[in-house]
Write an enzyme that holds these catalytic residues in place. Structure first.
Site, PDB file in Angstrom:
ATOM      1  CG  ASP A   1      40.572  45.656  38.256  1.00  0.00           C
ATOM      2  OD1 ASP A   1      39.574  46.351  38.022  1.00  0.00           O
ATOM      3  OD2 ASP A   1      41.343  45.856  39.217  1.00  0.00           O
TER       4      ASP A   1
ATOM      5  CG  ASP B   1      45.052  42.269  38.655  1.00  0.00           C
ATOM      6  OD1 ASP B   1      44.539  42.953  37.752  1.00  0.00           O
ATOM      7  OD2 ASP B   1      44.508  42.112  39.767  1.00  0.00           O
TER       8      ASP B   1
ATOM      9  CE1 TYR C   1      43.673  41.780  45.847  1.00  0.00           C
ATOM     10  CE2 TYR C   1      42.264  40.057  46.749  1.00  0.00           C
ATOM     11  CZ  TYR C   1      43.526  40.554  46.464  1.00  0.00           C
ATOM     12  OH  TYR C   1      44.633  39.842  46.815  1.00  0.00           O
TER      13      TYR C   1
ATOM     14  CD  GLU D   1      47.629  47.253  39.996  1.00  0.00           C
ATOM     15  OE1 GLU D   1      47.823  47.353  41.216  1.00  0.00           O
ATOM     16  OE2 GLU D   1      47.271  46.194  39.436  1.00  0.00           O
TER      17      GLU D   1
END
Ligand SMILES: *[C@@H]1O[C@H](CO)[C@@H](O)[C@H](O)[C@H]1NC(C)=O
Ligand SMILES: *[C@@H]1O[C@H](CO)[C@@H](O)[C@H](O)[C@H]1NC(C)=O
Ligand SMILES: *[C@@H]1O[C@H](CO)[C@@H](O)[C@H](O)[C@H]1NC(C)=O
Ligand SMILES: *[C@@H]1O[C@H](CO)[C@@H](O)[C@H](O)[C@H]1NC(C)=O
Ligand SMILES: *[C@@H]1O[C@H](CO)[C@@H](O)[C@H](O)[C@H]1NC(C)=O
Ligand SMILES: *[C@@H]1O[C@H](CO)[C@@H](O)[C@H](O)[C@H]1NC(C)=O
Length: 525
Positions: free
Chosen positions: A105, A108, A256, A498
């Site tokens: 994704d 991670d 999430y 990220e």
């Protein structure tokens, strides 16, 4: 002498005239055909060839496309990223499934089905609209390859009509590690939705991805395309018949990719299925009761992994620009009007312009991953401006003021240019692009030296290292700046630093639209 005989000699000239026209047409057709043959395979561009290449966007597109390679799980056929290797080879094994492919994704190693499917839908859309422009800069095949890497996974994740696996890995366990995907040893549990624990948004998004991808592969691989379409139809049936949110069915997913509802995905999936099949029932689905229930007509929204309404409106507006009988469909007109309200919110000079932006003009909705909204909005604006240009639509009206396709183009470019460095930080948020870009991207694989033998726990020291990442997460689009346009380049700053795969799909869509000066978009047919 009647009228006819007055021009007895004209008939011969008429024949000559027809022959000349036919010859000219044949020559033009052959020249056009050969021109495209040399570019890349794939469907012939309709209605016009791509124009001159903009080298800036071409370079950015080539980089952005590479982030999909960075994120690939499974057995890598071609190791295009020197620091990546095989990983996740046993994913799915406990259910007798091969879920080794697909993409991680973000920084991670989770495979989250909901945003991954969205990535595939958006990437398909980009290819369908701008595949010819990708081809002139040799990015069509990489785009199709990356798309297939996800759709291969999605096919395997859907083993029977009413079962869809929606997650590989446990976020708590996964986020408790700082390791390379190649060195993962932690358990990789699976989550599924089914009849008793439904997930209409994730099933419908997966249906949308597969219907859109079915069109992408139609010309080059009819069998694969048919397989995708079969899955899409089945998944849509599952999503629609067993209505419920996966966030309710599986509480853990709320931390999430929590879903705010499934109505938008049902409309989005039905819209894609209508494009893929031409079956009227899908059109009736979106314009009838479901539209009243879910479309939120007249209200602009922000397109993102959770909310597909603005995308649906633009996709359906396409039919009123280019369709046949759909042009006069009053149900579709309501979607088009709403798409226009979205566009009016984006044009800076519009009376209804959004105030959700930075001083420098970047659309800014949320602190986490703010660039997703800017880039998604710009992609939709670029599409809409091309629909206007190609259909010869002069203007749209925003509360009495009118705006042209060029106003939308300008907005789309402004967001792309901001991302690529035209901002107060004078930095590019696309990793690898320009002189200055984030060097401490929140990405485990990029932060650990390629040859290091790390475990879940021993890798943590690489999070804390003061040096820049040893590997460049090439093409990553990071989360982006604060509202005050500053950015903290810190490896532990996941809010800003990220990258995600869906960010990449969105910016690939935007850059593909900008890469040549052509205004023409391909017909999906
Ligand atoms: C971790 O990766 C390194 C480098 O690719 C490799 O030599 C090592 O065997 C891997 N260790 C494990 C436990 O997978
Ligand atoms: C249906 O899905 C739920 C939620 O993921 C799961 O707990 C349950 O075992 C599944 N049912 C079957 C028959 O597999
Ligand atoms: C998830 O979304 C639902 C619906 O919008 C909301 O009620 C719930 O509080 C959210 N959960 C979390 C953990 O944010
Ligand atoms: C990697 O480290 C593990 C223990 O952490 C060790 O068992 C293994 O032999 C190492 N592999 C290599 C190639 O060094
Ligand atoms: C910018 O905004 C962030 C987040 O609100 C804040 O932490 C930072 O101090 C601000 N920087 C400046 C220079 O104002
Ligand atoms: C990284 O940030 C998290 C919170 O997001 C915090 O709990 C953790 O201690 C930080 N780690 C380091 C090494 O700074």
């Amino acid at each position: 002498m009647g009228k006819k005989s007055r021009c007895g000699g004209c008939f011969g000239w008429f024949i000559v005239f027809i022959v000349v026209i036919v010859v000219i047409c044949a020559v033009v057709y052959t020249v056009k055909k050969n021109k495209h043959k040399s570019a890349d395979e794939g469907p012939a561009p309709i209605p016009g060839p791509p124009g001159a290449i903009d080298q800036k966007y071409a370079a950015a597109l080539k980089l952005a496309m590479q982030f999909f390679d960075v994120q690939k799980s499974g057995e890598l056929v071609e190791d295009t990223i020197s620091w990546r290797g095989d990983s996740g080879l046993k994913d799915g094994i406990q259910a007798d499934l091969d879920l080794s492919k697909g993409m991680y994704d973000a920084g991670d190693h989770m495979k989250f089905g909901f945003p991954m499917a969205f990535t595939a839908t958006v990437l398909s859309w980009a290819i369908l609209e701008y595949g010819d422009q990708m081809a002139v800069v040799n990015q069509l095949e990489p785009a199709k390859d990356s798309l297939r890497w996800i759709t291969d996974y999605l096919i395997n994740a859907h083993p029977s009509a009413n079962v869809l696996y929606v997650q590989v890995g446990d976020p708590k366990t996964d986020h408790g590690c700082w390791d390379r995907p190649e060195n993962m040893t932690e358990k990789r549990p699976l989550l599924m939705v089914n009849k008793t624990k439904p997930g209409s948004e994730v099933a419908a998004e997966t249906a949308a991805a597969m219907a859109a991808a079915a069109m992408v592969f139609k010309a080059s691989n009819q069998r694969y395309s048919n397989t995708l379409l079969t899955h899409a139809v089945e998944l849509f049936g599952f999503a629609d018949k067993y209505r419920g949110s996966y966030s309710d069915s599986i509480k853990d997913v709320q931390n999430y990719y929590n879903s705010s509802g499934f109505g938008d995905e049902l409309l989005w999936a039905a819209s894609w299925l209508y494009h893929a099949t031409g079956e009227k029932s899908y059109l009736q689905y979106v314009t009838g009761q479901n539209g009243d229930d879910f479309a939120d007509y007249g209200t602009p929204s922000w397109f993102n992994w959770d909310n597909k309404l603005a995308g649906t409106q633009v996709l359906l507006a396409r039919l009123t620009f280019f369709g046949g009988e759909e042009k006069s469909d009053s149900g579709l007109q309501r979607y088009k009007d709403t798409a226009e309200a979205v566009m009016c919110g984006l044009i800076p000079d519009s009376p209804t312009a959004t105030t959700s932006k930075t001083d420098g003009g970047l659309i800014w909705i949320s602190e986490w991953n703010c660039l997703q909204h800017a880039v998604a909005s710009a992609f939709l604006a670029k599409l809409y401006s091309d629909y206007m240009l190609t259909s010869g639509t002069q203007k749209i009206s925003c509360s009495g003021d009118s705006f042209r396709a060029s106003d939308l183009q300008k907005f789309a470019k402004s967001q792309a240019d901001y991302v690529l460095g035209k901002n107060p930080m004078e930095m590019s948020y696309l990793v690898g692009y320009g002189k200055k870009y984030p060097e401490y991207v929140h990405h485990r694989g990029a932060s650990i030296p390629a040859k290091a033998n790390v475990t879940c726990k021993t890798g943590w020291k690489y999070l804390e290292k003061k040096d820049p990442n040893p590997n460049v997460a090439v093409g990553a689009l990071v989360g982006g700046p604060f509202l005050n346009e500053t950015y903290i380049d810190d490896r532990n700053n996941s809010m800003q630093g990220e990258p995600t795969t869906y960010n990449s799909a969105l910016i690939v869509g935007l850059l593909s639209g900008l890469v040549t000066t052509s205004s023409a978009v391909q017909s999906f047919a």
